[in-house]
Design a protein around this motif. Sequence first.
Motif, PDB file in Angstrom:
ATOM      1  N   MET A   1       0.659  -1.630   0.348  1.00  0.00           N
ATOM      2  CA  MET A   1       0.178  -0.306   0.298  1.00  0.00           C
ATOM      3  C   MET A   1       1.011   1.183   0.023  1.00  0.00           C
ATOM      4  SD  MET A   1      -3.164   1.273  -0.373  1.00  0.00           S
ATOM      5  CE  MET A   1      -4.258   0.194  -0.139  1.00  0.00           C
ATOM      6  N   LEU A   2       2.440   1.106   1.027  1.00  0.00           N
ATOM      7  CA  LEU A   2       2.906   2.413   0.993  1.00  0.00           C
ATOM      8  C   LEU A   2       3.586   2.165  -0.414  1.00  0.00           C
ATOM      9  CD1 LEU A   2       4.502   1.877   4.461  1.00  0.00           C
ATOM     10  CD2 LEU A   2       3.220   3.868   3.473  1.00  0.00           C
ATOM     11  N   GLY A   3       3.868   1.964  -1.066  1.00  0.00           N
ATOM     12  CA  GLY A   3       4.283   1.706  -2.829  1.00  0.00           C
ATOM     13  C   GLY A   3       3.399   2.483  -3.459  1.00  0.00           C
ATOM     14  N   VAL A   4       2.080   1.749  -3.656  1.00  0.00           N
ATOM     15  CA  VAL A   4       1.404   2.299  -4.764  1.00  0.00           C
ATOM     16  C   VAL A   4       0.916   3.406  -4.297  1.00  0.00           C
ATOM     17  CG1 VAL A   4      -1.442   1.170  -3.263  1.00  0.00           C
ATOM     18  CG2 VAL A   4      -0.805   1.752  -6.300  1.00  0.00           C
ATOM     19  N   LEU A   5       0.844   4.258  -2.819  1.00  0.00           N
ATOM     20  CA  LEU A   5       1.099   5.951  -2.096  1.00  0.00           C
ATOM     21  C   LEU A   5       2.174   6.525  -3.012  1.00  0.00           C
ATOM     22  CD1 LEU A   5      -1.167   4.898   0.951  1.00  0.00           C
ATOM     23  CD2 LEU A   5      -2.147   5.791  -1.244  1.00  0.00           C
ATOM     24  N   ASP A   6       2.982   5.857  -2.879  1.00  0.00           N
ATOM     25  CA  ASP A   6       3.608   7.074  -2.770  1.00  0.00           C
ATOM     26  C   ASP A   6       5.683   6.148  -3.262  1.00  0.00           C
ATOM     27  OD1 ASP A   6       5.688   8.000  -2.351  1.00  0.00           O
ATOM     28  OD2 ASP A   6       5.893   8.618  -0.223  1.00  0.00           O
ATOM     29  N   GLU A   7       5.970   6.166  -5.150  1.00  0.00           N
ATOM     30  CA  GLU A   7       6.852   5.703  -5.756  1.00  0.00           C
ATOM     31  C   GLU A   7       8.615   5.128  -4.173  1.00  0.00           C
ATOM     32  OE1 GLU A   7       7.333   6.547  -9.194  1.00  0.00           O
ATOM     33  OE2 GLU A   7       5.500   6.227  -9.441  1.00  0.00           O
ATOM     34  N   SER A   8       7.867   6.463  -3.698  1.00  0.00           N
ATOM     35  CA  SER A   8       9.933   6.921  -2.725  1.00  0.00           C
ATOM     36  C   SER A   8       9.724   5.586  -2.176  1.00  0.00           C
ATOM     37  CB  SER A   8      10.146   8.449  -2.550  1.00  0.00           C
ATOM     38  OG  SER A   8       8.851   8.356  -1.496  1.00  0.00           O
ATOM     39  N   TYR A   9       9.124   4.649  -1.790  1.00  0.00           N
ATOM     40  CA  TYR A   9       8.707   4.203  -0.926  1.00  0.00           C
ATOM     41  C   TYR A   9       9.520   2.910  -1.634  1.00  0.00           C
ATOM     42  CZ  TYR A   9       7.790   0.463   3.020  1.00  0.00           C
ATOM     43  OH  TYR A   9       7.861   0.314   4.425  1.00  0.00           O
TER      44      TYR A   9
ATOM     45  N   GLU B   1       8.147 -21.814   6.492  1.00  0.00           N
ATOM     46  CA  GLU B   1       7.471 -22.413   5.689  1.00  0.00           C
ATOM     47  C   GLU B   1       6.596 -22.089   5.312  1.00  0.00           C
ATOM     48  OE1 GLU B   1       9.243 -22.682   9.064  1.00  0.00           O
ATOM     49  OE2 GLU B   1       9.415 -24.803   9.223  1.00  0.00           O
ATOM     50  N   GLU B   2       5.986 -20.498   5.394  1.00  0.00           N
ATOM     51  CA  GLU B   2       4.630 -20.442   4.897  1.00  0.00           C
ATOM     52  C   GLU B   2       4.870 -19.954   3.566  1.00  0.00           C
ATOM     53  OE1 GLU B   2       2.118 -19.736   6.367  1.00  0.00           O
ATOM     54  OE2 GLU B   2       2.501 -19.916   8.260  1.00  0.00           O
ATOM     55  N   GLY B   3       6.311 -19.769   2.750  1.00  0.00           N
ATOM     56  CA  GLY B   3       6.649 -19.647   1.794  1.00  0.00           C
ATOM     57  C   GLY B   3       5.466 -18.332   0.991  1.00  0.00           C
ATOM     58  N   ASP B   4       5.578 -18.258  -0.421  1.00  0.00           N
ATOM     59  CA  ASP B   4       5.678 -17.216  -0.841  1.00  0.00           C
ATOM     60  C   ASP B   4       4.204 -16.530  -0.420  1.00  0.00           C
ATOM     61  OD1 ASP B   4       7.657 -15.918  -1.268  1.00  0.00           O
ATOM     62  OD2 ASP B   4       7.619 -16.293  -3.318  1.00  0.00           O
ATOM     63  N   TRP B   5       3.526 -14.953  -0.690  1.00  0.00           N
ATOM     64  CA  TRP B   5       2.137 -14.870  -0.484  1.00  0.00           C
ATOM     65  C   TRP B   5       2.196 -13.469  -1.538  1.00  0.00           C
ATOM     66  CZ3 TRP B   5      -1.938 -15.830   3.219  1.00  0.00           C
ATOM     67  CH2 TRP B   5      -1.284 -17.205   3.662  1.00  0.00           C
ATOM     68  N   VAL B   6       0.978 -13.157  -2.226  1.00  0.00           N
ATOM     69  CA  VAL B   6       0.960 -12.101  -3.569  1.00  0.00           C
ATOM     70  C   VAL B   6       0.462 -11.284  -2.090  1.00  0.00           C
ATOM     71  CG1 VAL B   6      -0.833 -13.395  -4.174  1.00  0.00           C
ATOM     72  CG2 VAL B   6       0.203 -11.433  -5.648  1.00  0.00           C
ATOM     73  N   ALA B   7       0.547  -9.762  -2.308  1.00  0.00           N
ATOM     74  CA  ALA B   7       0.046  -8.075  -1.988  1.00  0.00           C
ATOM     75  C   ALA B   7      -0.376  -7.573  -3.509  1.00  0.00           C
ATOM     76  CB  ALA B   7       0.479  -7.337  -1.006  1.00  0.00           C
ATOM     77  N   VAL B   8      -1.775  -7.129  -3.747  1.00  0.00           N
ATOM     78  CA  VAL B   8      -2.065  -6.510  -4.591  1.00  0.00           C
ATOM     79  C   VAL B   8      -3.119  -4.818  -4.788  1.00  0.00           C
ATOM     80  CG1 VAL B   8      -4.093  -6.040  -6.727  1.00  0.00           C
ATOM     81  CG2 VAL B   8      -2.574  -8.392  -6.686  1.00  0.00           C
ATOM     82  N   ALA B   9      -2.079  -3.885  -4.635  1.00  0.00           N
ATOM     83  CA  ALA B   9      -2.927  -2.789  -3.863  1.00  0.00           C
ATOM     84  C   ALA B   9      -3.278  -1.657  -4.870  1.00  0.00           C
ATOM     85  CB  ALA B   9      -1.870  -2.278  -2.875  1.00  0.00           C
TER      86      ALA B   9
END
Lengths: 144, 144, 144, 144, 144, 144
Positions: E14-22, E112-120
Amino acid sequence: MALSNERLIGKMAMLGVLDESYLPEIEKLGWKYCVGKAGSMDSQKVVAAIETAAKSENIIQTGIYRETHSLYHAIMEAFHGVTRGQVQLGTVLRTVGLRFIVVRGNPYEKKEEGDWVAVALYGTIGAPVKGLEHEAIGLGINHI
Amino acid sequence: MALSNERLIGKMAMLGVLDESYLPEIEKLGWKYCVGKAGSMDSQKVVAAIETAAKSENIIQTGIYRETHSLYHAIMEAFHGVTRGQVQLGTVLRTVGLRFIVVRGNPYEKKEEGDWVAVALYGTIGAPVKGLEHEAIGLGINHI
Amino acid sequence: MALSNERLIGKMAMLGVLDESYLPEIEKLGWKYCVGKAGSMDSQKVVAAIETAAKSENIIQTGIYRETHSLYHAIMEAFHGVTRGQVQLGTVLRTVGLRFIVVRGNPYEKKEEGDWVAVALYGTIGAPVKGLEHEAIGLGINHI
Amino acid sequence: MALSNERLIGKMAMLGVLDESYLPEIEKLGWKYCVGKAGSMDSQKVVAAIETAAKSENIIQTGIYRETHSLYHAIMEAFHGVTRGQVQLGTVLRTVGLRFIVVRGNPYEKKEEGDWVAVALYGTIGAPVKGLEHEAIGLGINHI
Amino acid sequence: MALSNERLIGKMAMLGVLDESYLPEIEKLGWKYCVGKAGSMDSQKVVAAIETAAKSENIIQTGIYRETHSLYHAIMEAFHGVTRGQVQLGTVLRTVGLRFIVVRGNPYEKKEEGDWVAVALYGTIGAPVKGLEHEAIGLGINHI
Amino acid sequence: MALSNERLIGKMAMLGVLDESYLPEIEKLGWKYCVGKAGSMDSQKVVAAIETAAKSENIIQTGIYRETHSLYHAIMEAFHGVTRGQVQLGTVLRTVGLRFIVVRGNPYEKKEEGDWVAVALYGTIGAPVKGLEHEAIGLGINHI
């Protein structure tokens, strides 16, 4: 198959629940109906109040599931109009104060269409604090 | 904060859309309103017809987004009553023929509550074949 | 990526929950599964019964959240089929009596697709009165 | 009012759509049914395919709206199981390939319950690319 | 099983999609991500734009359905936040202009939780007229 | 009517709830806001916590229903992002732990747009067992 302009069951149910003076118009058609009130944060209590009234006043037959099934879905459809998105009351911190009417009759020109049921709701929805509310309306129609 | 019994905007909008002879009652209150018809399998066309009427008849101000935003949500809420579950028409193979009314006024006793908008819909919903349809009703209310 | 015709996990889960005599077919594939019953007006109790069975019979690993997460969404998807509109039971005055099965396996031709989970539900839904009910079915499928 | 264990219409419809060899069991009961296939990103085409089959094979009467109304709601309920949340296909970029069955009969012990309709769906849902899909199931039941 | 405070994938997306500098913060963790824009009244085009970006930038593997399946559900969940009630755009006469980010990584303390994907998603939603819009946000998270 | 790039109320509310160090940016604009926490399986308690905070910190006026109405719908919209499909928590066996912010201000270039309210939520959602959870986000915006 067309709807009869003199027997628009949805319109008559809604007029009847908005204005009691309209109820004799429904009687003139020889249709069965019952009216009542239900106010609660528990959505199931509103459903139960309508079902109980419709059964005790013989709008639908208690011993036949298809009649209960038809009424239940008409109630749920009317609830969509009142709740507008989530069929929930207390779980989203709101309450209703509703008048209801259940009308049974054939609104179509053809006799073969048989009986239909209309459930109309009118009242208020809002926070569980007096005054923090606005009006709400719902109508459900189903074949019996 | 209580609703005024003489200015129940939802009830008046619904009565007005069900029965044209009721419209002068709304005028007496000095409230703005417009009526119209919309029939389509495309839900967006129904939304557009209501928005266009409300703007061209100056029920809401075109240049202020908050007014459009308020009306849009009132329309969507009224649509819930008509569609009862999925706000969809053609994509689930059904069509509507609706009369609509948009009313603007303050239904509360306090002046500070300001203007509210009520959108009432009445007509038929069903298969895209004449006669394969029943009545449907919706009401949406929002503060402007 | 194609589904394997011999390992259609959804079909097998549904056949297994409809007819116990089908369960050995699932075992032949070397897949894990568990069956059980859940009846309640409390939707959360049905979810809990399925989760508890799947964990206690080692269909999913308790210590890994991704497995619980996968199962939870498969249960919720199966619930959509049973409830058809609102994922609610008691709050809309209805109850269920369900048999359930949870199956874990790879239904695809490629090994890389890994394990998937299928949750199938079969039983009755209706008023909280014996006999006032009809059948209901749901299937949820998710990658683990 | 109880469901008859020998005439569980939902179970029989689902078994019939999963496995053709089960269809003679439905015929033995003297029930009407039709089967077919529908694959599309357009949800309305799937609805239309089922309605058309049910009418052309005389499962429901074309000239009586109550029968079309009953079938339509059974189809929509079955669609909830297939779509699990939003009754949408192409608008959320997914497609289905489904077999369907429509069965008409009385699943209750009492004759007075009359005819009911069950719509069962089985197939795949997924991205509009072959292989990017999993199975889906839906069942809708309504009184006619 | 606990979430790691340094690797909160939803917050970072969410921070990345709100603010590219993140965005460099996400790179530091060695996580894959891609960003893009999608504006349309056609909801399926928004879904397609995100899927295409995630595949062409190798956030998910094209040849494995489970990865596409995981991403699809994360996109749909993010869409719920943006659309708030009906996962529909043009069919209810509204359009979006969105920035999106897809992030892949393990936000949990256990390997063991492995990879997750987040879409913001972040942008505007409103009438198809410039200015008649407000902001909207959505986040979907799924195990891959 | 356009949104002002320096006063994007949704973005600022979301940044403020994700990162406390961002809150002075909101103060600089002269906007009112309040922050708080709410964790529960009872969705109504989360709604109540946000409403109570917004009223006790004078973000909205208690004596005017239109302000409560506006906030309520903004909260419900933010809840859609957190719950992604059914605005339910305990009834589907899940719980949330959320931080919230309520911001009031005019994000548009025109003064006539008046005040709007943004509700942003950030936290975790999952099973009622510590660790069995992932992040969730929601944003609701409404005109006051």
